[in-house]
Design an enzyme around this catalytic site. Structure first.
Site, mmCIF file in Angstrom:
data_model
loop_
_atom_site.group_PDB
_atom_site.id
_atom_site.type_symbol
_atom_site.label_atom_id
_atom_site.label_comp_id
_atom_site.label_asym_id
_atom_site.label_seq_id
_atom_site.Cartn_x
_atom_site.Cartn_y
_atom_site.Cartn_z
ATOM 1 N N ILE A 180 -53.411 28.485 37.173
ATOM 2 C CA ILE A 180 -52.118 27.459 38.786
ATOM 3 C C ILE A 180 -50.963 27.309 38.147
ATOM 4 C CG2 ILE A 180 -51.817 26.345 39.953
ATOM 5 C CD1 ILE A 180 -54.756 25.512 40.334
ATOM 6 N N GLU A 205 -56.937 24.209 34.279
ATOM 7 C CA GLU A 205 -56.631 25.012 35.315
ATOM 8 C C GLU A 205 -56.412 26.484 35.126
ATOM 9 O OE1 GLU A 205 -52.148 24.259 33.620
ATOM 10 O OE2 GLU A 205 -54.278 23.362 33.528
#
Length: 450
Positions: free
Chosen positions: A326, A368
């Site tokens: 991300i 992430e």
């Protein structure tokens, strides 16, 4: 002799005697009737003895006493009378004959019931599989009793429903959930803790609200026996019958009570077995699942990529590895807090699961970062899937972020066969390097390792 018998039975309302002058009409009569007792002249015995083996017979000696006694004994008469005839003598012998017959029938029935229970005990002890035990119980009941349905049902009070754990007509009919509102007889058995006998569905007030649902099934009567363990009701033995002649007899209810007691441990073990299996499945899932996002963890991923990579080497199948990260996730944590960051990760993982195929293996790699293994997928196929994921993420409005802002994702792809990929570790490393390049060249893009 006939006058004596008519005089004897006159005024005795408990008996309804029938008289026959010859054996023929009597033999026709006994085809459709079951008399309590037969009183016959010794001259009749040779003609009727074969048809009265299950009925007590009192022989009336009307000729030579010695020859008459021999005839009575040889034809297995239960009692006999000879002249002079006394009312008290006949009354005593008739009552005793009927009593003996009833006691014999009762003992015979008891022996049959004991045999059924003994056979069930043997069936129960011959397997350790609780589900198989429960099926054997209901199957045996259906074999010895004319019922249209015999089931063992466990009640789930939390969901206010009942679960069929065994049914006699098919061993595979299990875990069928029933709405207790449609089974007032089961509810009544649980509330009263006693057997519930619905003699006639048409007239029993208990069945009033569900009568229209049950009648099309052809059911006439129902028997529900609570199954208890340590005085706690854990289920019911549920029998339905289409019999129109009579409902369940007292002896049948008593037998079902005995069987319910015998099956209680089996049902309890089945419940424990199910709970253990559920807990085992839960722990197995926890061992391979990332606690936050619900996708697989990296340990599970490594286990499967090793297997798939060896398969690709052996059969020259293509395999691709996709790494996703991300973009600017740290800003999300700094601006909205770590709780929101966790919610974004969870929503992002759900989005990835929706985009991936059944054959793909998706896992959280760390933080992430996520990783996707795509078996039997060429680099072109992986590139197309990765682009689809990137656009889906970019166009998605994340609910956990204020104003439902969109986020972007950077993606790196590696594949095999490739000159620089010899092991599964190198496949992952190359995907990580491609992801690093996507991050450094502007983010929100897909890069294939060259």
């Amino acid at each position: 002799m006939v006058d004596f018998l008519k005089s004897f039975f006159e005024g005795k309302k408990i008996f309804k005697p029938s008289y026959f002058d010859t054996p023929g009409p009597f033999l026709e009569y006994i085809k459709d009737h079951k008399p309590q007792a037969v009183i016959a002249e010794d001259s009749f015995l040779s003609s009727i003895s074969d048809r009265t083996t299950r009925v007590p017979v009192i022989a009336i000696i009307t000729r030579n006493i010695e020859r008459g006694l021999e005839t009575a004994i040889s034809h297995h008469s239960d009692h006999y009378l000879y002249t002079p005839y006394f009312v008290q003598d006949l009354e005593y012998k008739l009552e005793k004959a009927i009593l003996d017959r009833d006691q014999f029938s009762f003992m015979k029935h008891e022996i049959k019931e004991l045999g059924i229970v003994a056979e069930l005990s043997q069936l129960i002890s011959s397997t350790l599989d609780p589900k198989e035990v429960l099926y054997r119980i209901v199957k045996k009941i259906a074999d010895v009793m004319p019922v249209s349905r015999c089931s063992i049902i466990r009640v789930d009070w939390l969901r206010k429903s009942a679960i069929v754990v065994a049914s006699h007509d098919d061993p595979d009919i299990v875990n069928i959930r029933l709405d207790l509102k449609k089974y007032p007889e089961i509810m009544a058995a649980f509330k009263t803790r006693e057997p519930v006998v619905v003699k006639d569905i048409l007239s029993d007030p208990l069945m009033r609200k569900v009568r229209k649902l049950v009648l099309p099934l052809g059911v006439k009567s129902i028997l529900v026996i609570p199954i208890k363990v340590n005085e706690k009701i854990i289920g019911t033995l549920f029998l339905r019958t289409a019999r129109t002649e009579h409902t369940f007899s007292e002896s049948e209810v008593r037998l079902m009570n005995v069987i319910a007691n015998a099956s209680s441990n089996a049902l309890y073990n089945a419940i424990l077995f199910e709970q253990v299996e559920d807990e085992k499945s839960r722990l197995e899932k926890l061992a391979i699942t990332d606690y936050l996002t619900g996708v697989y963890n990296v340990r599970y991923f490594y286990h499967h990529i090793i297997e798939e990579f060896h398969r690709s080497e052996r059969y020259v199948f293509p395999i691709s590895c996709v790494m996703l990260d991300i973009d600017y996730f740290k800003k999300i944590n700094d601006e909205y807090g770590h709780r929101t960051g966790d919610l974004v990760l969870k929503e992002f993982a759900g989005l990835l699961k929706g985009c991936s195929r059944k054959s793909d293996v998706l896992a959280r790699y760390g933080g992430e970062e996520f990783i996707l293994m795509m078996p039997q997928t060429s680099v072109d196929g992986a590139l197309a899937e990765a682009e689809r994921i990137r656009l889906s993420v970019k166009n998605h409005k994340f609910k956990s972020i204020k104003n439902k802002k969109s986020i972007t994702v950077s993606i790196g792809i590696s594949y095999f066969p490739h000159p620089e990929v010899k092991t599964h570790d190198e496949l992952i490393t190359c995907a990580d390097n491609a992801l690093f390049e996507a991050k450094n060249s502007g983010r929100d893009k897909v890069v294939v390792y060259q």
